[in-house]
Design a protein around this motif. Structure first.
Motif, PDB file in Angstrom:
ATOM      1  N   LEU A  27      81.550  -7.742  41.380  1.00  0.00           N
ATOM      2  CA  LEU A  27      81.336  -9.168  41.162  1.00  0.00           C
ATOM      3  C   LEU A  27      82.649  -9.943  41.164  1.00  0.00           C
ATOM      4  O   LEU A  27      82.723 -11.052  41.694  1.00  0.00           O
ATOM      5  CB  LEU A  27      80.612  -9.388  39.833  1.00  0.00           C
ATOM      6  CG  LEU A  27      79.167  -8.885  39.755  1.00  0.00           C
ATOM      7  CD1 LEU A  27      78.659  -8.968  38.320  1.00  0.00           C
ATOM      8  CD2 LEU A  27      78.258  -9.667  40.694  1.00  0.00           C
ATOM      9  N   ILE A  28      83.681  -9.364  40.588  1.00  0.00           N
ATOM     10  CA  ILE A  28      84.958 -10.080  40.528  1.00  0.00           C
ATOM     11  C   ILE A  28      85.731  -9.973  41.835  1.00  0.00           C
ATOM     12  O   ILE A  28      86.539 -10.833  42.162  1.00  0.00           O
ATOM     13  CB  ILE A  28      85.815  -9.604  39.339  1.00  0.00           C
ATOM     14  CG1 ILE A  28      86.886 -10.651  39.000  1.00  0.00           C
ATOM     15  CG2 ILE A  28      86.425  -8.241  39.581  1.00  0.00           C
ATOM     16  CD1 ILE A  28      87.590 -10.421  37.688  1.00  0.00           C
ATOM     17  N   GLY A  29      85.448  -8.925  42.619  1.00  0.00           N
ATOM     18  CA  GLY A  29      86.084  -8.785  43.921  1.00  0.00           C
ATOM     19  C   GLY A  29      87.596  -8.749  43.808  1.00  0.00           C
ATOM     20  O   GLY A  29      88.169  -7.989  43.033  1.00  0.00           O
ATOM     21  N   ARG A  32      91.026 -12.177  39.593  1.00  0.00           N
ATOM     22  CA  ARG A  32      91.821 -11.617  38.510  1.00  0.00           C
ATOM     23  C   ARG A  32      91.363 -12.080  37.136  1.00  0.00           C
ATOM     24  O   ARG A  32      91.721 -11.474  36.137  1.00  0.00           O
ATOM     25  CB  ARG A  32      93.304 -12.026  38.675  1.00  0.00           C
ATOM     26  CG  ARG A  32      93.941 -11.597  39.982  1.00  0.00           C
ATOM     27  CD  ARG A  32      94.031 -10.113  40.106  1.00  0.00           C
ATOM     28  NE  ARG A  32      94.726  -9.495  38.987  1.00  0.00           N
ATOM     29  CZ  ARG A  32      94.730  -8.192  38.740  1.00  0.00           C
ATOM     30  NH1 ARG A  32      94.070  -7.373  39.520  1.00  0.00           N
ATOM     31  NH2 ARG A  32      95.378  -7.706  37.695  1.00  0.00           N
ATOM     32  N   ASN A  33      90.613 -13.171  37.078  1.00  0.00           N
ATOM     33  CA  ASN A  33      90.300 -13.795  35.792  1.00  0.00           C
ATOM     34  C   ASN A  33      88.858 -13.552  35.384  1.00  0.00           C
ATOM     35  O   ASN A  33      87.927 -14.116  35.949  1.00  0.00           O
ATOM     36  CB  ASN A  33      90.587 -15.306  35.863  1.00  0.00           C
ATOM     37  CG  ASN A  33      92.054 -15.581  36.075  1.00  0.00           C
ATOM     38  OD1 ASN A  33      92.902 -15.009  35.409  1.00  0.00           O
ATOM     39  ND2 ASN A  33      92.358 -16.452  37.031  1.00  0.00           N
ATOM     40  N   TYR A  34      88.694 -12.702  34.388  1.00  0.00           N
ATOM     41  CA  TYR A  34      87.393 -12.244  33.894  1.00  0.00           C
ATOM     42  C   TYR A  34      87.102 -13.029  32.610  1.00  0.00           C
ATOM     43  O   TYR A  34      87.722 -12.804  31.577  1.00  0.00           O
ATOM     44  CB  TYR A  34      87.532 -10.757  33.599  1.00  0.00           C
ATOM     45  CG  TYR A  34      86.304  -9.965  33.269  1.00  0.00           C
ATOM     46  CD1 TYR A  34      85.440 -10.332  32.246  1.00  0.00           C
ATOM     47  CD2 TYR A  34      86.027  -8.794  33.954  1.00  0.00           C
ATOM     48  CE1 TYR A  34      84.337  -9.570  31.930  1.00  0.00           C
ATOM     49  CE2 TYR A  34      84.935  -8.014  33.649  1.00  0.00           C
ATOM     50  CZ  TYR A  34      84.096  -8.408  32.638  1.00  0.00           C
ATOM     51  OH  TYR A  34      83.004  -7.647  32.325  1.00  0.00           O
ATOM     52  N   VAL A  35      86.183 -13.991  32.690  1.00  0.00           N
ATOM     53  CA  VAL A  35      85.896 -14.850  31.539  1.00  0.00           C
ATOM     54  C   VAL A  35      84.623 -14.361  30.855  1.00  0.00           C
ATOM     55  O   VAL A  35      83.538 -14.387  31.442  1.00  0.00           O
ATOM     56  CB  VAL A  35      85.752 -16.321  31.961  1.00  0.00           C
ATOM     57  CG1 VAL A  35      85.335 -17.182  30.778  1.00  0.00           C
ATOM     58  CG2 VAL A  35      87.083 -16.828  32.520  1.00  0.00           C
ATOM     59  N   GLN A  36      84.764 -13.889  29.632  1.00  0.00           N
ATOM     60  CA  GLN A  36      83.627 -13.390  28.870  1.00  0.00           C
ATOM     61  C   GLN A  36      83.206 -14.427  27.831  1.00  0.00           C
ATOM     62  O   GLN A  36      84.042 -15.057  27.187  1.00  0.00           O
ATOM     63  CB  GLN A  36      83.954 -12.055  28.201  1.00  0.00           C
ATOM     64  CG  GLN A  36      85.153 -12.113  27.277  1.00  0.00           C
ATOM     65  CD  GLN A  36      85.379 -10.837  26.502  1.00  0.00           C
ATOM     66  OE1 GLN A  36      86.505 -10.368  26.388  1.00  0.00           O
ATOM     67  NE2 GLN A  36      84.333 -10.277  25.943  1.00  0.00           N
ATOM     68  N   VAL A  87      86.893 -21.643  31.713  1.00  0.00           N
ATOM     69  CA  VAL A  87      85.903 -21.293  32.733  1.00  0.00           C
ATOM     70  C   VAL A  87      86.305 -21.841  34.102  1.00  0.00           C
ATOM     71  O   VAL A  87      86.024 -21.226  35.137  1.00  0.00           O
ATOM     72  CB  VAL A  87      84.503 -21.790  32.316  1.00  0.00           C
ATOM     73  CG1 VAL A  87      83.501 -21.653  33.458  1.00  0.00           C
ATOM     74  CG2 VAL A  87      84.015 -21.017  31.090  1.00  0.00           C
ATOM     75  N   ALA A  88      86.983 -22.978  34.108  1.00  0.00           N
ATOM     76  CA  ALA A  88      87.393 -23.590  35.380  1.00  0.00           C
ATOM     77  C   ALA A  88      88.293 -22.665  36.196  1.00  0.00           C
ATOM     78  O   ALA A  88      88.339 -22.765  37.424  1.00  0.00           O
ATOM     79  CB  ALA A  88      88.093 -24.919  35.121  1.00  0.00           C
ATOM     80  N   GLY A  89      88.982 -21.735  35.528  1.00  0.00           N
ATOM     81  CA  GLY A  89      89.847 -20.808  36.237  1.00  0.00           C
ATOM     82  C   GLY A  89      89.242 -19.435  36.453  1.00  0.00           C
ATOM     83  O   GLY A  89      89.952 -18.495  36.843  1.00  0.00           O
ATOM     84  N   ALA A  90      87.950 -19.294  36.233  1.00  0.00           N
ATOM     85  CA  ALA A  90      87.302 -17.976  36.269  1.00  0.00           C
ATOM     86  C   ALA A  90      87.111 -17.454  37.689  1.00  0.00           C
ATOM     87  O   ALA A  90      86.901 -18.215  38.630  1.00  0.00           O
ATOM     88  CB  ALA A  90      85.948 -18.047  35.577  1.00  0.00           C
ATOM     89  N   ASP A  91      87.147 -16.129  37.814  1.00  0.00           N
ATOM     90  CA  ASP A  91      86.691 -15.442  39.021  1.00  0.00           C
ATOM     91  C   ASP A  91      85.376 -14.712  38.768  1.00  0.00           C
ATOM     92  O   ASP A  91      84.671 -14.344  39.706  1.00  0.00           O
ATOM     93  CB  ASP A  91      87.751 -14.439  39.484  1.00  0.00           C
ATOM     94  CG  ASP A  91      89.041 -15.136  39.897  1.00  0.00           C
ATOM     95  OD1 ASP A  91      88.977 -16.023  40.763  1.00  0.00           O
ATOM     96  OD2 ASP A  91      90.104 -14.807  39.326  1.00  0.00           O
ATOM     97  N   GLY A 121      78.686 -23.180  41.446  1.00  0.00           N
ATOM     98  CA  GLY A 121      78.656 -23.945  42.684  1.00  0.00           C
ATOM     99  C   GLY A 121      79.841 -23.677  43.591  1.00  0.00           C
ATOM    100  O   GLY A 121      79.745 -23.853  44.815  1.00  0.00           O
ATOM    101  N   ARG A 122      80.960 -23.255  43.017  1.00  0.00           N
ATOM    102  CA  ARG A 122      82.153 -22.933  43.802  1.00  0.00           C
ATOM    103  C   ARG A 122      82.126 -21.506  44.335  1.00  0.00           C
ATOM    104  O   ARG A 122      83.053 -21.080  45.023  1.00  0.00           O
ATOM    105  CB  ARG A 122      83.430 -23.097  42.960  1.00  0.00           C
ATOM    106  CG  ARG A 122      83.720 -24.507  42.510  1.00  0.00           C
ATOM    107  CD  ARG A 122      85.162 -24.616  42.000  1.00  0.00           C
ATOM    108  NE  ARG A 122      85.500 -23.614  41.003  1.00  0.00           N
ATOM    109  CZ  ARG A 122      85.292 -23.749  39.700  1.00  0.00           C
ATOM    110  NH1 ARG A 122      84.710 -24.841  39.236  1.00  0.00           N
ATOM    111  NH2 ARG A 122      85.643 -22.798  38.859  1.00  0.00           N
ATOM    112  N   GLY A 123      81.106 -20.751  43.994  1.00  0.00           N
ATOM    113  CA  GLY A 123      81.014 -19.376  44.469  1.00  0.00           C
ATOM    114  C   GLY A 123      81.481 -18.337  43.486  1.00  0.00           C
ATOM    115  O   GLY A 123      81.546 -17.141  43.825  1.00  0.00           O
ATOM    116  N   VAL A 124      81.812 -18.757  42.239  1.00  0.00           N
ATOM    117  CA  VAL A 124      82.189 -17.790  41.206  1.00  0.00           C
ATOM    118  C   VAL A 124      80.946 -17.018  40.766  1.00  0.00           C
ATOM    119  O   VAL A 124      79.891 -17.607  40.527  1.00  0.00           O
ATOM    120  CB  VAL A 124      82.823 -18.520  40.001  1.00  0.00           C
ATOM    121  CG1 VAL A 124      83.094 -17.557  38.857  1.00  0.00           C
ATOM    122  CG2 VAL A 124      84.101 -19.234  40.432  1.00  0.00           C
ATOM    123  N   ALA A 125      81.057 -15.717  40.654  1.00  0.00           N
ATOM    124  CA  ALA A 125      79.919 -14.896  40.229  1.00  0.00           C
ATOM    125  C   ALA A 125      79.607 -15.155  38.757  1.00  0.00           C
ATOM    126  O   ALA A 125      80.509 -15.306  37.929  1.00  0.00           O
ATOM    127  CB  ALA A 125      80.218 -13.418  40.450  1.00  0.00           C
TER     128      ALA A 125
END
Length: 234
Positions: A27-29, A32-36, A87-91, A121-125
Motif C-alpha cells: 500500500l505504501i509502495g 516513506r510517510n506512514y500515518v497511523q 495527514v497532508a504529507g502521508a503516503d 483523492g490524491r491517490g494516497v492509500a
C-alpha cells in the motif's frame, strides 16, 4: 470493474502485525510517510492507546518507513490543525481498531477527516482495520447484533457495511450473524485478511476469506468483487 480511482484496504484484523507487513508495504509502495490514526481506541485507557501507537511504530520500522502518529482521541482533537497537516504529507493513512461508533462520530465533519478525504483523492492509500474498516461503509453494524442495529458510516463505500473478524464472529454467535440492517450489501472479512481495492475492483488478500453476506447466507469472494466507491464531500 474499474482499477482507476482510490486505493482502499478493508482489513478484518491484524493491523501492524508482522503477518500483515506485506500488505502494508504494497500500500505504501515507494512512499516513506506512514500515518497511523488510532482514534478508534480514543476512549480506551492511556496504556491501551499507547499499545496501538507503539504497534504501528514497530510496523513502520519493519517496513523501513517513517511512522507519523495522529494522537487525536476525541472529536475536539480531530479538529486540531496539526493532525490535518500530518495527514497532508502521508503516503499511507491507516485507521486502526477500537470502537467504530466513536471513530465515526469523531471524524465526521472534522478537519482530520477532510485531510483524509483530500489524501484519498490524491491517490494516497487508505487502510482501515476492524473499526477502521467499518466506518468506511455507508452503515456501521454492531458486531454483536448486525441484523438489529446500524448507524451511519462515513460513506466511502456507500450502501456497503463491513463486518470484520468474520471467521471469529461466526463462532461467537453462529445464529445471530447476518447482513447489517438497512445495508444494500454486507461484506464479511476474516481475521488476518483484507479486501483490497483499486477503483471499484476489490480482491481478497491474506490467510482467510472475504464473504458476501445475504440474510444469514454467505458466499465467498473467490476472485474479485465490484463495490461502489466515492470520495465524500467534506
Amino acid at each position: 470493474m474499474s482499477t482507476d480511482g482510490p486505493r482502499i484496504a478493508l482489513v478484518g484484523s491484524g493491523e501492524y502485525l508482522p503477518a500483515m507487513a506485506p500488505l502494508e508495504a504494497s500500500l505504501i509502495g515507494r512512499g516513506r510517510n506512514y500515518v497511523q490514526i488510532p482514534l478508534a481506541a480514543g476512549q480506551e485507557s492511556d496504556e491501551r492507546f499507547a499499545y496501538w501507537v507503539d504497534l504501528g511504530r514497530e510496523q513502520a520500522a519493519r517496513l523501513g518507513v517513517t511512522a507519523h502518529t495522529v494522537l487525536a482521541r476525541s472529536r475536539a482533537d480531530a479538529d486540531d490543525p496539526r493532525w490535518a497537516r500530518l495527514v497532508a504529507g502521508a503516503d499511507l493513512v491507516y485507521l486502526s481498531g477500537g470502537n467504530p461508533f466513536h471513530l465515526a462520530s469523531s471524524l465526521r465533519g472534522s478537519r482530520l477527516w477532510s485531510a483524509i478525504v483530500d489524501a484519498l483523492g490524491r491517490g494516497v492509500a487508505l487502510a482501515g482495520c476492524s473499526a477502521g474498516a467499518m466506518v468506511l461503509g455507508g452503515l456501521i453494524g454492531s458486531l454483536r447484533s448486525p441484523t438489529q442495529h446500524a448507524e451511519p458510516g462515513l460513506g466511502v463505500l456507500p450502501g456497503t457495511s463491513i463486518l470484520p473478524h468474520f471467521d471469529r464472529a461466526r463462532h461467537w454467535m453462529p445464529t445471530e450473524l447476518g447482513a447489517v440492517a438497512g445495508a444494500e450489501r454486507t461484506i464479511g472479512i476474516d481475521e488476518l485478511t483484507a479486501l483490497v481495492g483499486e477503483g471499484t475492483t476489490f480482491r481478497p488478500w491474506g490467510t482467510g476469506r472475504c464473504w458476501v453476506v445475504e440474510g444469514t447466507s454467505t458466499t465467498p469472494i473467490s476472485d474479485a468483487i465490484d463495490l461502489p466507491v466515492v470520495i465524500p464531500a467534506t
